[in-house]
Design a protein around this motif. Structure first.
Motif, PDB file in Angstrom:
ATOM      1  N   GLN A  30      10.989 -20.987  35.064  1.00 26.05           N
ATOM      2  CA  GLN A  30      11.258 -22.052  36.021  1.00 26.05           C
ATOM      3  C   GLN A  30      11.828 -23.259  35.276  1.00 26.05           C
ATOM      4  O   GLN A  30      11.527 -23.493  34.113  1.00 26.05           O
ATOM      5  N   GLN A  33       9.863 -28.736  36.650  1.00 20.15           N
ATOM      6  CA  GLN A  33       9.623 -29.180  38.011  1.00 20.15           C
ATOM      7  C   GLN A  33       8.712 -30.398  38.086  1.00 20.15           C
ATOM      8  O   GLN A  33       8.362 -30.839  39.180  1.00 20.15           O
ATOM      9  N   ILE A  56      11.730 -28.007  51.125  1.00 16.69           N
ATOM     10  CA  ILE A  56      12.666 -27.109  50.436  1.00 16.69           C
ATOM     11  C   ILE A  56      12.267 -26.954  48.972  1.00 16.69           C
ATOM     12  O   ILE A  56      12.324 -25.857  48.404  1.00 16.69           O
ATOM     13  N   GLU A  59       9.438 -24.549  48.615  1.00 18.28           N
ATOM     14  CA  GLU A  59       9.893 -23.172  48.829  1.00 18.28           C
ATOM     15  C   GLU A  59      10.523 -22.584  47.565  1.00 18.28           C
ATOM     16  O   GLU A  59      10.435 -21.379  47.301  1.00 18.28           O
ATOM     17  N   GLN A  60      11.141 -23.443  46.750  1.00 16.99           N
ATOM     18  CA  GLN A  60      11.862 -22.970  45.567  1.00 16.99           C
ATOM     19  C   GLN A  60      11.016 -22.956  44.305  1.00 16.99           C
ATOM     20  O   GLN A  60      11.501 -22.576  43.248  1.00 16.99           O
ATOM     21  N   SER A  63       8.853 -17.533  43.088  1.00 17.96           N
ATOM     22  CA  SER A  63       9.820 -16.484  43.390  1.00 17.96           C
ATOM     23  C   SER A  63       9.350 -15.645  44.567  1.00 17.96           C
ATOM     24  O   SER A  63       8.165 -15.296  44.649  1.00 17.96           O
TER      25      SER A  63
END
Length: 465
Positions: A30, A33, A56, A59-60, A63
């Motif tokens: 990833q 974040q 959003i 959601e990201q 996976s």
């Protein structure tokens, strides 16, 4: 670890991140974040919901087919369409401790569907309400399953970021104006973190449509509010978070426009007229002191001074109109005679004859207007039409219709070019004067050798001589 229905069992994490005896799965790489998580948690410090961009981002963060679950106090923030089994499982938060992760087994919702696992962890508190993070994933096998490393890493990130977000929120809260409309913008993403409802109402919307959007999308509407109010930008940096608090300042104290116009007309214009009168008197005295057989240069000089004084007096008339004379000093004016006066003065000064005629059937009409109004407009139009070539021929026609009078000034020239016909500043000046009088002024060109200006004077109940 064993699973049975909705029973939950606390699982203490060893240092390796292994739960029970199962081996951990490989985590999906990833991007960093942490800034996204901190911005999301910072938003929760000021509101109880997530905006679209934050949904959003959630959601990201994992996976597919895995899905994050976020519970804030009694409110399930994400996802909105969570299944009933997941909803029931996340409500069991009483046993959560800061150092534990619970795993719930959720039976299949339909035949042929595999059971699912829900891993939940308490992140901490925001404004006295617990924040619970969960990961829902399909069960990979019936026996013991490993805890995904991506979830353990997420829990660590969220717990560490929660502390940083609390510090940022405390600093931001101390810098937010208590009595002014404001919004806070994340300078890294350019998105609005929070907006006070008072400011949203001024923008003609609500906080739901402002929060989360890019600041550039509302910057124009904010600038429109600056006609009477100023904007104050306060840039705040705490750690890796950079926030700008944009507050709308109180309305500026504005003087009534009428008072300013009154001063312009009654003081400045009056003073300038006195100076013009003094210049004319001096010119007359100069002429009287010069005998007819005296120096012709002195007489020419006296004529120039008188002419320039008349020119200055006409400009003062225009200034008086622009500063509000239409509301004062009105008289009953003959449109035809006022137009002939202006044309005669123009011809005398510039040596260019201007024909003035009434259209067939037109009866000389009078209107209520300032004495200098129509002459000032006609003079400005004639000056605009006289710019450039000397072979121009100008004529003025005055007509009337039902509740209106029209004055048409038409200029012909063999080499009049349309693009440059009305570039003179006198054109805009004439339109401004007409607007002050309540008239319409339109400049047009046709056939490459004709320029026309039409003045339309709306009149209710024409008065005829």
């Amino acid at each position: 670890m064993s699973y049975s229905g909705f029973q939950t069992e606390p699982s203490h994490r060893p240092s390796s991140g292994v739960i029970g005896v199962a081996q951990p799965t490989a985590a999906t790489p990833q991007l960093n974040q942490l800034p996204t998580i901190e911005a999301l948690l910072l938003g929760l410090h000021f509101r109880d919901w997530l905006c679209e961009s934050e949904l959003i981002a959630l959601e990201q963060m994992v996976s597919p087919p895995s899905q994050l679950v976020l519970l804030y106090g009694e409110t399930l923030l994400y996802p909105e369409d969570v299944a009933s089994g997941v909803s029931t499982a996340v409500e069991s938060t009483a046993l959560h401790q800061p150092d534990t992760i619970f795993t719930h087994r959720i039976p299949p919702v339909a035949d042929g569907m595999p059971p699912r696992l829900l891993h939940t962890a308490l992140i901490g508190e925001i404004r006295g309400r617990e924040l619970l993070l969960g990961l829902c994933e399909p069960e990979r096998r019936w026996e013991r399953a490993p805890l995904p490393l991506e979830f353990t890493h997420l829990v660590e990130d969220w717990r560490a970021t929660l502390r940083a977000a609390a510090e940022t929120a405390a600093v931001l809260d101390s810098r937010i104006p208590s009595d002014q409309p404001y919004l806070a913008v994340n300078r890294a993403s350019g998105r609005v973190i929070v907006a006070r409802e008072q400011l949203c109402h001024l923008l003609g919307c609500d906080s739901g449509s402002v929060t989360g959007i890019e600041y550039s999308m509302i910057a124009g509407r904010l600038r429109s509010l600056m006609t009477s109010r100023g904007l104050h930008f306060d840039n705040i940096s705490v750690g890796d978070i950079h926030v700008s608090v944009v507050s709308l300042l109180p309305e500026r104290r504005r003087k009534p426009r009428g008072a300013a116009d009154q001063i312009s007309s009654d003081f400045l214009v009056h003073s300038m007229r006195n100076k013009v009168s003094a210049i004319c008197a001096a010119s007359g005295e100069l002429r009287s002191l010069t005998p007819l057989q005296g120096s012709p240069d002195c007489r020419v000089l006296a004529d120039i001074i008188t002419s320039e004084a008349a020119e200055l007096n006409r400009l003062v008339d225009g200034l008086d109109l622009l500063s509000g004379a239409r509301r004062r000093h009105t008289r009953c004016i003959s449109v035809l005679e006022a137009t002939r006066e202006a044309a005669g003065e123009f011809e005398q000064r510039f040596g260019r004859p201007v024909a003035v005629a009434a259209a067939r059937g037109f009866v000389n009409s009078t209107i209520e207007a300032p004495v200098a109004g129509i002459p000032a407009v006609i003079d400005a139009i004639l000056r605009a039409h006289s710019a450039g070539r000397a072979d121009k021929n100008t004529a003025i026609s005055i007509g009337g219709g039902e509740y209106r009078i029209t004055i048409e000034v038409a200029t012909h020239s063999e080499k009049l070019t349309s693009p440059s016909a009305f570039r003179s500043p006198w054109c805009e000046y004439a339109k401004r004067l007409a607007d002050c009088l309540g008239f319409e002024c339109v400049h047009t060109t046709a056939d490459g050798n004709r320029a026309t200006t039409t003045i339309t004077i709306p009149v209710e109940g024409l008065t005829h001589d």
